[in-house]
Write a protein that holds these residues in place. Structure first.
Motif, PDB file in Angstrom:
ATOM      1  N   TYR A 174      18.710  -7.602 -20.605  1.00  0.00           N
ATOM      2  CA  TYR A 174      17.433  -6.883 -20.508  1.00  0.00           C
ATOM      3  C   TYR A 174      16.694  -7.213 -19.207  1.00  0.00           C
ATOM      4  CZ  TYR A 174      17.614  -4.997 -25.269  1.00  0.00           C
ATOM      5  OH  TYR A 174      17.952  -4.285 -26.396  1.00  0.00           O
ATOM      6  N   LEU A 177      18.334  -5.267 -16.497  1.00  0.00           N
ATOM      7  CA  LEU A 177      18.015  -3.845 -16.606  1.00  0.00           C
ATOM      8  C   LEU A 177      16.654  -3.508 -15.993  1.00  0.00           C
ATOM      9  CD1 LEU A 177      19.416  -3.133 -20.178  1.00  0.00           C
ATOM     10  CD2 LEU A 177      20.158  -2.031 -18.049  1.00  0.00           C
ATOM     11  N   LYS A 178      15.729  -4.464 -16.002  1.00  0.00           N
ATOM     12  CA  LYS A 178      14.425  -4.236 -15.369  1.00  0.00           C
ATOM     13  C   LYS A 178      14.568  -3.945 -13.877  1.00  0.00           C
ATOM     14  CE  LYS A 178      11.840  -7.275 -18.527  1.00  0.00           C
ATOM     15  NZ  LYS A 178      11.067  -8.561 -18.615  1.00  0.00           N
ATOM     16  N   LYS A 180      16.998  -2.214 -12.497  1.00  0.00           N
ATOM     17  CA  LYS A 180      17.572  -0.882 -12.347  1.00  0.00           C
ATOM     18  C   LYS A 180      18.720  -0.831 -11.326  1.00  0.00           C
ATOM     19  CE  LYS A 180      13.241   1.337 -13.691  1.00  0.00           C
ATOM     20  NZ  LYS A 180      12.176   2.320 -13.324  1.00  0.00           N
ATOM     21  N   ILE A 220      23.481  -1.392 -25.710  1.00  0.00           N
ATOM     22  CA  ILE A 220      22.239  -1.478 -24.924  1.00  0.00           C
ATOM     23  C   ILE A 220      22.358  -0.689 -23.635  1.00  0.00           C
ATOM     24  CG2 ILE A 220      20.754  -3.055 -23.620  1.00  0.00           C
ATOM     25  CD1 ILE A 220      21.401  -5.169 -25.828  1.00  0.00           C
ATOM     26  N   LEU A 221      23.470  -0.852 -22.931  1.00  0.00           N
ATOM     27  CA  LEU A 221      23.620  -0.160 -21.652  1.00  0.00           C
ATOM     28  C   LEU A 221      23.710   1.351 -21.834  1.00  0.00           C
ATOM     29  CD1 LEU A 221      25.956  -2.571 -19.639  1.00  0.00           C
ATOM     30  CD2 LEU A 221      23.486  -2.283 -19.489  1.00  0.00           C
ATOM     31  N   GLU A 223      22.079   3.022 -24.051  1.00  0.00           N
ATOM     32  CA  GLU A 223      20.689   3.440 -24.249  1.00  0.00           C
ATOM     33  C   GLU A 223      19.955   3.591 -22.923  1.00  0.00           C
ATOM     34  OE1 GLU A 223      18.630   0.791 -26.825  1.00  0.00           O
ATOM     35  OE2 GLU A 223      20.047   1.022 -28.491  1.00  0.00           O
ATOM     36  N   TYR A 224      20.341   2.782 -21.949  1.00  0.00           N
ATOM     37  CA  TYR A 224      19.676   2.809 -20.644  1.00  0.00           C
ATOM     38  C   TYR A 224      20.389   3.724 -19.645  1.00  0.00           C
ATOM     39  CZ  TYR A 224      16.318  -0.884 -21.720  1.00  0.00           C
ATOM     40  OH  TYR A 224      15.268  -1.613 -22.241  1.00  0.00           O
ATOM     41  N   GLY A 225      21.348   4.506 -20.109  1.00  0.00           N
ATOM     42  CA  GLY A 225      21.970   5.504 -19.241  1.00  0.00           C
ATOM     43  C   GLY A 225      23.156   5.040 -18.442  1.00  0.00           C
ATOM     44  N   TYR A 226      23.745   3.914 -18.842  1.00  0.00           N
ATOM     45  CA  TYR A 226      24.941   3.422 -18.146  1.00  0.00           C
ATOM     46  C   TYR A 226      26.186   3.864 -18.913  1.00  0.00           C
ATOM     47  CZ  TYR A 226      21.917   0.384 -15.373  1.00  0.00           C
ATOM     48  OH  TYR A 226      20.943  -0.101 -14.523  1.00  0.00           O
ATOM     49  N   LYS A 236      25.555   3.943 -13.728  1.00  0.00           N
ATOM     50  CA  LYS A 236      24.747   5.152 -13.777  1.00  0.00           C
ATOM     51  C   LYS A 236      25.613   6.317 -13.302  1.00  0.00           C
ATOM     52  CE  LYS A 236      20.465   3.713 -14.848  1.00  0.00           C
ATOM     53  NZ  LYS A 236      19.681   4.274 -15.958  1.00  0.00           N
TER      54      LYS A 236
END
Length: 267
Positions: A174, A177-178, A180, A220-221, A223-226, A236
């Motif tokens: 996490y 991920l901040k 980006k 998790i990844l 969910e974040y678009g990876y 990405k």
């Protein structure tokens, strides 16, 4: 054709590492670069008609090498090989070995992708691994990279570390991920024979916990678009490592430097 260049030098070898790497003085590095330039010239003449689509400079810790040496290597590449204008050119970097000036030189010599070895955001875990940097040093390195215009950055993370729980690993995930990054490589620790870790009694997560970390990472990844495009690699859209994909597709590649392997025909 793809090109892999191996730089075997490190400040110190991490306790889990079984890659071909070692500490070396400047004279050894200078001699190595000179030999590498000769190797580049030889193969460049042999494959002068082949177009180079990607270059990956790995190690070791390539960013430990003096920027003048790295510039000399890349100038030799451009002189003897036909490098595509839009070639993906990656260098592996470790916090604690990079400077503003090195990033300036990397940009000037055409490097357009960075792979930064973080492994964990927790300094106690970095110490266990034998890393030379702290999370704070990593953040400075990452900020410098963005400041100098690098827009394609991978961050390496490791799971299943001694004493690590899924919650601790997810905290690393996490926090990364901040930032980006365009790409995240999330590897599970493997204990290799001949490494210091192989001789220690380590409190390693069990198989079920290791699998939980893997599942958490993918979930998790996503969910974040990876997008997961290899077992340990997430990107990405549009940022999957072209060089890595080439390995999986059996694209011909030329490996140069100590211990490097190749896959190419004689045509």
């Amino acid at each position: 054709m793809e090109l892999y260049i191996h730089i075997p030098f490190c400040v110190k070898k991490c306790d889990y590492c079984d890659f071909l790497s070692f500490a070396a003085d400047e004279q050894t590095q200078k001699s190595y670069v000179a030999a590498l330039q000769k190797e580049l010239a030889f193969y460049g003449a042999k494959y002068k008609d082949r177009r180079i689509t990607t270059i990956f400079i790995g190690g070791g810790t390539p960013s430990w090498l003096k920027e003048d040496y790295m510039q000399a290597i890349m100038e030799t590449v451009y002189h003897y090989f036909s490098v595509e204008q839009d070639a993906e050119i990656t260098i592996e970097c470790n916090p604690g070995t990079i400077t503003e000036h090195k990033f300036e030189v990397y940009r000037r010599i055409g490097i357009n992708r960075l792979s930064i070895g973080l492994q964990s955001v927790h300094n106690e875990e970095l110490k266990i691994l034998g890393r030379i940097h702290t999370f704070e040093q990593f953040l400075k390195t990452y900020d410098m990279a963005r400041k100098h215009g690098f827009s394609n950055i991978n961050i390496d993370l490791m799971s299943s570390l001694p004493g690590q729980t899924p919650e601790i690993f997810c905290d690393s995930l996490y926090q990364v991920l901040k930032l980006k990054p365009e790409h995240i490589s999330a590897y599970s620790l493997i204990i290799e024979e001949g490494t210091p870790f192989a001789e220690c009694e380590l409190d390693l997560p069990d198989e079920d916990t290791e699998y939980q970390m893997y599942e958490d990472t993918a979930g998790i990844l996503a969910e974040y678009g990876y997008q997961q495009y290899e077992i340990s690699n997430y990107a990405k859209d549009g940022y999957a490592c072209r060089h890595n994909i080439g390995y999986w597709k059996r694209t011909e590649y030329l490996g140069l430097g100590l211990g490097a392997s190749s896959l190419y025909g004689e045509n």
